[in-house]
Every structure is written in C-alpha cells, then in structure tokens.
Design a protein around this motif. Structure first.
Motif, PDB file in Angstrom:
ATOM      1  N   LEU A  51       0.910  -1.024   0.125  1.00 35.16           N
ATOM      2  CA  LEU A  51      -0.006  -0.038   0.052  1.00 35.16           C
ATOM      3  C   LEU A  51       0.844   1.438   0.072  1.00 35.16           C
ATOM      4  N   ALA A  52       2.024   1.099   0.644  1.00 34.37           N
ATOM      5  CA  ALA A  52       2.833   2.366   0.639  1.00 34.37           C
ATOM      6  C   ALA A  52       3.937   2.460  -0.534  1.00 34.37           C
ATOM      7  N   VAL A  62       6.813   3.379   4.394  1.00 33.07           N
ATOM      8  CA  VAL A  62       5.721   2.832   5.047  1.00 33.07           C
ATOM      9  C   VAL A  62       5.436   3.640   6.289  1.00 33.07           C
ATOM     10  N   ARG A  63       6.551   4.232   6.968  1.00 36.94           N
ATOM     11  CA  ARG A  63       6.267   5.164   8.156  1.00 36.94           C
ATOM     12  C   ARG A  63       5.489   6.404   7.670  1.00 36.94           C
ATOM     13  N   GLU A  64       5.796   6.903   6.654  1.00 39.75           N
ATOM     14  CA  GLU A  64       5.102   8.060   6.020  1.00 39.75           C
ATOM     15  C   GLU A  64       3.686   7.613   5.556  1.00 39.75           C
ATOM     16  N   PHE A  65       3.375   6.599   4.916  1.00 38.01           N
ATOM     17  CA  PHE A  65       2.243   5.899   4.468  1.00 38.01           C
ATOM     18  C   PHE A  65       1.429   5.800   5.929  1.00 38.01           C
ATOM     19  N   CYS A  66       1.851   5.278   6.976  1.00 40.28           N
ATOM     20  CA  CYS A  66       1.026   5.440   8.296  1.00 40.28           C
ATOM     21  C   CYS A  66       0.880   6.774   8.894  1.00 40.28           C
ATOM     22  N   LYS A  67       1.725   7.623   8.711  1.00 37.56           N
ATOM     23  CA  LYS A  67       1.626   9.014   9.356  1.00 37.56           C
ATOM     24  C   LYS A  67       0.479   9.470   8.741  1.00 37.56           C
ATOM     25  N   ASN A  68       0.430   9.399   7.234  1.00 45.28           N
ATOM     26  CA  ASN A  68      -0.641   9.996   6.468  1.00 45.28           C
ATOM     27  C   ASN A  68      -2.094   9.121   6.787  1.00 45.28           C
ATOM     28  N   VAL A  85      -7.900  -1.437  10.846  1.00 43.36           N
ATOM     29  CA  VAL A  85      -7.112  -2.446  10.651  1.00 43.36           C
ATOM     30  C   VAL A  85      -5.609  -2.126  10.302  1.00 43.36           C
ATOM     31  N   LEU A  86      -5.745  -1.144   9.177  1.00 45.68           N
ATOM     32  CA  LEU A  86      -4.170  -0.776   8.728  1.00 45.68           C
ATOM     33  C   LEU A  86      -3.405  -0.126   9.719  1.00 45.68           C
ATOM     34  N   MET A  87      -4.302   0.745  10.642  1.00 42.39           N
ATOM     35  CA  MET A  87      -3.592   1.612  11.500  1.00 42.39           C
ATOM     36  C   MET A  87      -3.074   0.670  12.871  1.00 42.39           C
ATOM     37  N   ARG A  88      -3.812  -0.342  12.902  1.00 39.34           N
ATOM     38  CA  ARG A  88      -3.475  -1.387  14.191  1.00 39.34           C
ATOM     39  C   ARG A  88      -1.950  -1.766  13.681  1.00 39.34           C
ATOM     40  N   ASN A  89      -1.972  -2.402  12.452  1.00 34.82           N
ATOM     41  CA  ASN A  89      -0.932  -3.216  11.845  1.00 34.82           C
ATOM     42  C   ASN A  89       0.197  -1.920  11.827  1.00 34.82           C
ATOM     43  N   CYS A  90       0.034  -0.759  11.608  1.00 31.33           N
ATOM     44  CA  CYS A  90       1.163   0.245  11.734  1.00 31.33           C
ATOM     45  C   CYS A  90       1.732   0.175  12.932  1.00 31.33           C
TER      46      CYS A  90
END
Length: 97
Positions: A51-52, A62-68, A85-90
């Motif tokens: 996804l990132a 990936v860190r930037e994707f999770c931050k966004n 769910v994605l946020m939990r995985n981050c």
C-alpha cells in the motif's frame, strides 16, 4: 508368573507409545500454529509495504504512509472499515507512534 509379566511389559509398551504419540501431535500442532501466525504477520507487513509502494528495505515510505493514514482516518477514511485495521498493523509493526 511369566504370563502376567509379559502382559505388564506389553501394557507398559502401549502406554509409552501412547504418550509419545500425544507429545508428537502436541508439538506438531504448536509448530503448525506458529507457522500460521508467522504467515499472517508476514502477510500484514507485506500489505503495508504494498500500500505504501515500498520495497522491503524502504521502511521510511511505510512510516510516511502510516503517518498519512493516521491523519486521513480523521477525515476522508472515517467510514472505511479497513482503515482501523491498517492503523493497528502500523502500530503493531512500530511504524506509528
């Protein structure tokens, strides 16, 4: 006296084989469960990288994707079922603090 001794030895052998089988099946179940858990974790991590649009060594993307994603959950992804769910995985993989 010989007959009952043979019976006792045969019974002892059956008990030892049964206990060994029980432990073998128990270890097999543990290893199967661990392999399934590892496969789920690898799949979740790969999903984040996909996804990132990141390669395996590009954790910063990936860190930037999770931050966004954290910001977007409050706005345009508010009703999206997969975003939490994605946020939990981050968080689970340490890409969001």
């Amino acid at each position: 006296m010989d007959g009952w001794l043979k019976g006792l030895i045969a019974t002892a052998c059956v008990v030892v084989i049964a206990i060994g089988g029980y432990f073998a099946v128990s270890e097999y179940r543990k290893s199967t469960a661990e392999a399934a858990r590892k496969e789920r974790l690898d799949g979740a991590r790969k999903e984040l990288f996909d996804l990132a649009n990141a390669q395996p060594n590009e954790e910063e993307k990936v860190r930037e994707f999770c931050k966004n994603l954290k910001v977007r959950i409050a706005t345009d992804l508010q009703n999206n079922e997969m975003a939490p769910v994605l946020m939990r995985n981050c968080r689970a993989f340490g890409y969001t603090f």
